[in-house]
Structures are given as structure tokens and as C-alpha cells.
Scaffold this motif. Structure first.
Motif, mmCIF file in Angstrom:
data_model
loop_
_atom_site.group_PDB
_atom_site.id
_atom_site.type_symbol
_atom_site.label_atom_id
_atom_site.label_comp_id
_atom_site.label_asym_id
_atom_site.label_seq_id
_atom_site.Cartn_x
_atom_site.Cartn_y
_atom_site.Cartn_z
ATOM 1 N N LEU A 124 0.878 -1.191 0.000
ATOM 2 C CA LEU A 124 0.000 0.000 0.000
ATOM 3 C C LEU A 124 0.900 1.220 0.000
ATOM 4 O O LEU A 124 1.633 1.466 0.969
ATOM 5 N N ARG A 125 0.841 1.994 -1.087
ATOM 6 C CA ARG A 125 1.772 3.105 -1.258
ATOM 7 C C ARG A 125 1.160 4.441 -0.862
ATOM 8 O O ARG A 125 -0.039 4.674 -1.052
ATOM 9 N N SER A 126 2.040 5.315 -0.359
ATOM 10 C CA SER A 126 1.667 6.712 -0.138
ATOM 11 C C SER A 126 1.613 7.430 -1.487
ATOM 12 O O SER A 126 2.216 6.983 -2.478
ATOM 13 N N SER A 127 0.904 8.545 -1.528
ATOM 14 C CA SER A 127 0.883 9.351 -2.749
ATOM 15 C C SER A 127 2.261 9.893 -3.085
ATOM 16 O O SER A 127 2.520 10.309 -4.207
ATOM 17 N N HIS A 128 3.171 9.883 -2.096
ATOM 18 C CA HIS A 128 4.532 10.387 -2.303
ATOM 19 C C HIS A 128 5.502 9.281 -2.715
ATOM 20 O O HIS A 128 6.681 9.564 -2.892
ATOM 21 N N GLY A 129 5.008 8.004 -2.824
ATOM 22 C CA GLY A 129 5.869 6.944 -3.347
ATOM 23 C C GLY A 129 6.163 5.804 -2.397
ATOM 24 O O GLY A 129 5.938 4.639 -2.740
ATOM 25 N N PRO A 130 6.694 6.064 -1.185
ATOM 26 C CA PRO A 130 7.084 4.949 -0.308
ATOM 27 C C PRO A 130 5.892 4.078 0.097
ATOM 28 O O PRO A 130 4.755 4.542 0.187
ATOM 29 N N VAL A 131 6.198 2.789 0.382
ATOM 30 C CA VAL A 131 5.174 1.832 0.821
ATOM 31 C C VAL A 131 4.971 1.983 2.320
ATOM 32 O O VAL A 131 5.936 1.960 3.100
ATOM 33 N N LEU A 132 3.708 2.092 2.746
ATOM 34 C CA LEU A 132 3.391 2.270 4.167
ATOM 35 C C LEU A 132 3.026 0.951 4.834
ATOM 36 O O LEU A 132 3.181 0.813 6.050
ATOM 37 N N GLY A 133 2.498 -0.003 4.094
ATOM 38 C CA GLY A 133 2.068 -1.270 4.661
ATOM 39 C C GLY A 133 1.552 -2.177 3.569
ATOM 40 O O GLY A 133 1.892 -2.015 2.389
ATOM 41 N N THR A 134 0.708 -3.139 3.949
ATOM 42 C CA THR A 134 0.208 -4.107 2.977
ATOM 43 C C THR A 134 -1.227 -4.492 3.281
ATOM 44 O O THR A 134 -1.712 -4.337 4.405
ATOM 45 N N LEU A 135 -1.902 -5.009 2.244
ATOM 46 C CA LEU A 135 -3.128 -5.797 2.396
ATOM 47 C C LEU A 135 -2.709 -7.236 2.128
ATOM 48 O O LEU A 135 -2.194 -7.550 1.039
ATOM 49 N N CYS A 136 -2.896 -8.127 3.127
ATOM 50 C CA CYS A 136 -2.334 -9.463 2.969
ATOM 51 C C CYS A 136 -3.347 -10.535 3.361
ATOM 52 O O CYS A 136 -4.270 -10.296 4.147
ATOM 53 N N ALA A 137 -3.144 -11.712 2.760
ATOM 54 C CA ALA A 137 -3.931 -12.909 3.055
ATOM 55 C C ALA A 137 -2.983 -13.987 3.567
ATOM 56 O O ALA A 137 -1.895 -14.193 3.006
#
Length: 642
Positions: A124-137
Motif C-alpha cells: 500500500l503506497r503513499s501518494s509520495h511513493g514509499p510503501v506504508l504497509g500491505t493488504l495481505c492474506a
């Protein structure tokens, strides 16, 4: 197969500090569950038929679950987190059997509860580029994931990511609105201070001439209270003889013929006495260019006008006496010569052909010529061709019978002195047969006037040129750019960190710091450039002959480096930065002083928003500005450090 007991924590991303700042600024960590996120994890669990579905945010030392299905804990350590590995993924991290993956086989979450055997996580990316976390199964048994199921999981992640991005945008909008409100409050405070405390009369005037707001100095000038003035119009207190000129200028402001005007006129005080003022007026318009109100500034010049009148009376009396004595002593040239030779004035008698008939001894002192040798000599040969051409219109007027005065004459024989001449026609039988010339040396008076004008144009604290001086020079630069295609650039500077230094060390230290800043700016810039202080910690550099953005960038970098060095405050040091907005004006570009200052000011605030101690170009550069500013954005660290 023997079980593998090793596992590997995920490395830190390249932009970890930036990623953590964006995550914390989002204000999602440690917040209650929300349906908009829980809906996504429920759909993932049902769609993929997995016992565990999570929205995980990767913090500095942990992963925290904003939404969870099938898991009781709300967070786990980061070093055992699968999501910390997914942060490095472009699209999807898929682990079909953790026992077969060296990175996870020995992970405590695999060897112990919840016994993870299958993992699929979408960043899950920020609008500024870096990944903040995930949606995971997550599943407790190994399994494969079809291409359509992978696509569905990515689509759900995009929905969650869009919610996060919208919250980022809303928060940034609120922050910018708060910054704008603070700036507005600061601007209003500055305006109120300037309006109320400066030693000049000021007023906001409605379009019909009614006073809307007045300051104490205007009340002092007019003798009326503020309550009395706001119930009146400027027409009511203006001397009737001066009103038509004032109203004509007002009409020109309203129809756009002019943007400001300055004139000298008289008010009638409350006690009936006249008071002379120098009035400067500007028309304020709204964003649709509709007139709103006038801003007027008044200087009490009664003393100056009195002095000028005394000087005029003295000159007229002197001229009258000289003329009377000249007429009385025409029959005795020797006596006339003796009297005029002892007066500190150039006195001459010229015939209708502009040839000298008489000169006093002061001509020898000024021109180095024996007065008697000038008789019959044409005036042009004595005063020089250039001066003669400037004086010729006045000669024609006096030969037409008009008594005229001519100021600011510089004779070629005495280039360091300034003269004021009066020409008085000589009549014989109602016909002008010549004229008398009386020239007074006004060099010292002019020097005093120029000195007074220079003092008015300087900032008292730093000794730099002030806003008035900038306005004068900027108008000249704009005319030169428009008419002669001479380019220039305007650098608008606002100090970063000055307020905290001022608050910590006091206003005296703040004033000393501003003087040091002024000295560095003068030392950093070219000798021909104009460095001004507008107000507070705002400075402006007007650089002529600058035609390229690369040259502007070098100048801005020099300024940032100069201001970025420590300043000495007694035994302490102060660290400042400066945000610089740049507006360029090339040949043929039609603008105004207000517009280009506004462009540079907005570019300066953009530089502050982009990180401070840097610079930005204004949109007035048209096609060049986006490219330059995009380059600066991509090389921000380099632009600031340099």
C-alpha cells in the motif's frame, strides 16, 4: 526434508526515514477499527477462503494491524513481519509455502502460532511513493494462488490504497489551510502595526471618498478624531482649489489609466487652518479586477512648503530689489557694476539677439572670463551648446514677454555647481528688447534635498535600500525590459528560523542578526545589484542583465550558502536558512512591479513548502518554470546543500 530453523529479517527500505515520516503524518497508527478498512479484509478472507486477512502498517519496530480477520493480536515485531518484506515489492509478495522459503522457514510466526504456511501481500503506497504497509492474506496450509485471484487481491489493495491517499490529501489540505490562516493572521498583524504606528497618516477610503479606517497620525494631521473622520469624505476636508486635480487622478485610477498617483494638496483642519500634505494613493482591486477601496498615505509637508514660500519670497524680493536698482542706475554703468559685482548672484543683461550687454564680476569667478570682454558675445558661446539648448525654450518665453524661472541649470564652465535662473523681460514702448538674467547658486540646497531623499530611501536598521527605493528601481527595470529588451531577475527572500532566534535571544539580537544578514547579502551579490529590505525578515535582490535560469540558480545557491553559515550572537551562534522565490523578466515581457513582486513572493512560499533553505522559480517564467522546478524537485538535496 529436515525443517529449516533459520529466518531473515527484511532490510530497511532506501527511503526509510521519509517513509516513517509519511506514515506518522497519516495519523492511522493506533486508531480504532474503521468499517472502510474492515470491509476490505472481510472480502479478502471470503474471496480467497483464508483464515487470516490483514491491513498491516509497518512502523519503525513493529507491524500494526489497522484491520484484522482471524487474528487476536493487534501488532507483532517488525523483525518477524512478512509485511516488512512486502514493503520492497513492486506489486505482490507471494509465498506459497513458507517451509520451502529460506527467508521464512525459521520465522517464529511459522514455527509457532499462528503457524503461517501461505502468505500473499500487496504493498500500500503513499501518494509520495514509499510503501506504508500491505493488504495481505494468510493461510495455515500451503497453497497456490491463481492469476485471477492475484488480480482480485491487487484490486482490493488499490481500493484501500485510494482511501489512504485521500486521507493524505485531506490532511495536507488542512495543513496548508492552517499555514495560510497563520500567514493571513501574520499579514494582518503586520498591516495593523504598520497602519497604526508608522509616523505618516494612513487611511482606507471607500470608492465614494468616505474614510473607512484612519490611523492616529492622520487624526493628528487633520485635528479630527477617528470617529469624526469615518463619518466624513476626503472631499469635505480637501481645500476646494485642490479638489479638481485630486478627483481627476481618482477617476484615472478607477478607469485603469494609472495605478497610483502622488500629489501635494491642502487639507482644511478641524480648527479651520490649512495643512499641506503629500498624498500617495493606490487602488485595491479584487481577484476579478473590480475596484474595492483606496489606500492613502499622507505626509505633513507644511513646514517644507513654508520654507519653500519663504525662499520664493526671498528670491522675488532680491530680484525686485536688483531690478529696481538696475533700472535706477542704468545711467551710471560704473555704479551699477559696483553694486552687482558685490552681489553673490550671476547678473547679466541680454539683448533680443541673445548677446550680452552687461555682466557682473561673478561671471569671472564662474566662467574665468573678464565681464567686459563678454559684451556682444552670444550667450551660447559662454554657457556651452548643451546648456544653451536646455535654456533656449525659456529664452523664447521671456522674449515673448513672460517672466520665467529655470531650475537645475549646470553650466559647462562650472560642472560641480547647480543654479536657479530668473529671466525678466526688458520692455521699451511695450516691446521686449531684451531681458535680465539673475542666477543663484543652489548647489548646497540641492545637496541637502538629495541627502534628505536618500535618507527616505534607506532602511534605518540595515542601511539597505527600502521598499520605496525598490519600487523606484523596479519601475525603471520594467521599463528597460519592455522598451530596450534588458532582462532582469527578482529574488524574494524570507529568512527560515529567524522568529525562533528573535524569541530566544530578544529583539536587540534579532536586529543585530538582520544587520549581519544584510552585510552577507551585499557581499554575496554583484556590485551593480540592488539588495533591499522590505520589512521584518524579508529581503529582495534586483539583479539586472540576468537572462538565464542557470544564472539565477547559481545566485540563489550562493545566497542560500551565505545565509546558511552560522551567525555570531555574542558568545552564542544562530543558524538560519533562507527561502528564495525567483521571478525573471525578459525583453518584451509586459508586467508590473506589483505582479512580479507577487510572483516572486509566491515562489518563495513554494520554496518554504518544499523544505525551506532552497529556491523556486515563479510561474511568470512561463514554459521554463515547470521544467526548472521539476529539476529542483528531483535534485532537492543537492539544490539546498549547494
Amino acid at each position: 526434508m529436515q525443517p529449516v530453523h533459520e529466518w531473515h529479517a527484511a532490510p530497511l527500505p532506501a527511503e526509510e526515514a521519509k517513509r516513517l515520516r509519511l506514515l506518522r503524518r497519516l495519523d492511522l497508527l493506533d486508531t480504532p477499527q474503521e468499517e472502510v478498512f474492515d470491509r476490505a479484509t472481510r472480502v479478502v478472507a471470503e474471496l480467497l477462503q483464508v483464515p487470516i486477512a490483514l491491513i498491516s502498517l509497518v512502523d519503525e519496530n513493529r507491524q500494526w494491524f489497522k484491520s484484522r480477520v482471524g487474528l487476536d493480536v493487534c501488532e507483532t515485531a517488525r523483525d518477524v513481519s512478512f509485511c516488512a518484506h512486502a514493503v520492497h515489492s513492486e506489486r505482490l509478495l507471494l509465498v506459497e509455502d513458507t517451509h520451502a522459503d529460506a527467508r521464512f522457514a525459521g520465522n517464529p510466526l511459522v514455527t509457532g502460532a499462528p503457524h503461517v504456511r501461505f502468505y500473499a501481500g500487496v504493498p500500500l503506497r503513499s501518494s509520495h511513493g514509499p510503501v506504508l504497509g500491505t493488504l495481505c492474506a494468510i493461510d495455515t496450509r500451503p497453497r497456490t494462488l491463481s492469476a485471477s485471484a492475484q488480480a482480485a487481491l491487487c484490486d482490493l489493495a488499490a481500493t484501500v490504497e485510494r482511501e489512504i491517499v485521500q486521507r493524505e490529501a485531506a490532511r495536507e489540505t488542512r495543513q496548508m489551510q492552517e499555514v495560510d490562516r497563520r500567514k493571513l493572521r501574520l499579514s494582518e498583524t503586520r498591516f495593523h502595526t504598520i497602519f497604526e504606528q508608522t509616523p505618516t497618516g494612513k487611511a482606507i477610503v471607500a470608492l465614494d471618498g468616505r474614510f473607512v479606517e484612519v490611523n492616529p497620525k492622520l487624526c493628528e494631521i487633520t485635528g479630527y478624531s477617528a470617529d469624526e473622520l469615518v463619518s466624513m469624505t476626503f472631499q469635505q476636508i480637501t481645500e476646494k482649489a485642490d479638489l479638481p486635480t485630486d478627483l481627476r487622478h481618482v477617476a484615472e485610477l478607477l478607469d485603469g489609466t494609472r495605478k497610483t498617483y502622488t500629489l501635494e494638496k491642502r487639507y482644511r483642519r478641524r480648527d479651520g487652518e490649512p495643512v499641506w500634505i503629500e498624498l500617495s494613493v493606490a487602488l485595491i482591486r479584487d481577484d476579478r479586477n473590480r475596484p474595492l477601496h483606496f489606500v492613502s498615505v499622507m505626509h505633513d509637508i507644511t513646514s517644507r512648503k513654508h520654507s519653500e514660500q519663504v525662499l520664493r519670497d526671498y528670491r522675488q524680493e532680491l530680484e525686485r530689489r536688483v531690478l529696481e536698482r538696475t533700472c535706477e542706475l542704468t545711467s551710471s554703468r560704473a555704479t551699477l557694476q559696483t553694486i552687482t559685482d558685490n552681489l553673490p548672484v550671476l547678473i547679466a543683461h541680454v539683448d533680443a539677439g541673445l548677446r550680452y550687454r552687461f555682466n557682473n564680476q561673478v561671471y569671472r569667478e564662474v566662467f574665468g572670463v573678464e565681464p567686459s570682454a563678454l559684451r556682444g558675445t552670444h550667450v551660447r558661446e559662454v554657457i556651452g551648446l548643451a546648456t544653451f539648448e536646455r535654456c533656449l525654450p525659456y529664452f523664447r518665453r521671456v522674449l515673448a514677454g513672460e517672466r520665467v524661472s529655470h531650475e537645475d541649470i549646470v553650466y559647462e564652465g562650472a560642472p560641480s555647481r547647480i543654479w536657479n535662473a530668473t529671466y525678466i523681460p526688458e520692455f521699451q514702448r511695450d516691446e521686449v528688447v531684451g531681458f535680465y538674467i539673475m542666477s543663484q547658486d543652489i548647489t548646497e540646497t540641492k545637496h541637502r534635498e538629495n541627502q534628505m531623499r536618500s535618507e527616505v530611501m534607506l532602511d534605518a536598521l540595515t542601511g539597505l535600500p527600502n521598499r520605496r527605493a525598490l519600487a523606484e528601481q523596479l519601475a525603471l527595470c520594467i521599463d528597460a525590459a519592455r522598451d530596450d529588451a534588458v532582462p532582469f531577475a527578482l529574488f524574494f527572500m524570507d529568512l527560515d528560523g529567524f522568529k525562533s532566534v528573535n524569541d530566544q535571544h530578544g529583539h536587540d539580537a534579532g536586529d543585530a542578526l538582520l544587520r549581519q544578514v544584510a552585510a552577507r547579502l551585499k557581499k554575496t551579490t554583484r556590485a551593480g545589484d540592488l539588495v533591499c529590505r522590505l520589512a521584518g525578515d524579508e529581503f529582495v535582490l534586483l539583479a539586472r542583465g540576468i537572462s538565464s535560469s542557470s544564472a539565477c540558480s547559481r545566485i540563489a545557491q550562493d545566497i542560500c550558502r551565505a545565509i546558511g553559515r552560522p551567525f555570531a550572537l555574542g558568545e552564542a551562534e544562530a543558524l538560519l536558512g533562507t527561502s528564495v522565490g525567483i521571478a525573471m523578466c525578459a525583453g518584451g515581457y509586459d508586467t508590473s512591479a506589483e505582479a512580479i513582486l507577487g510572483d516572486a513572493d509566491r515562489a518563495m512560499y513554494e520554496a518554504k513548502r518544499k523544505g525551506r533553505n532552497g529556491f523556486r522559480f515563479a510561474s511568470v517564467m512561463a514554459d521554463a518554470a515547470p521544467a526548472v522546478n521539476n529539476y529542483l524537485e528531483a535534485h532537492r538535496h543537492e539544490a539546498v546543500s549547494h
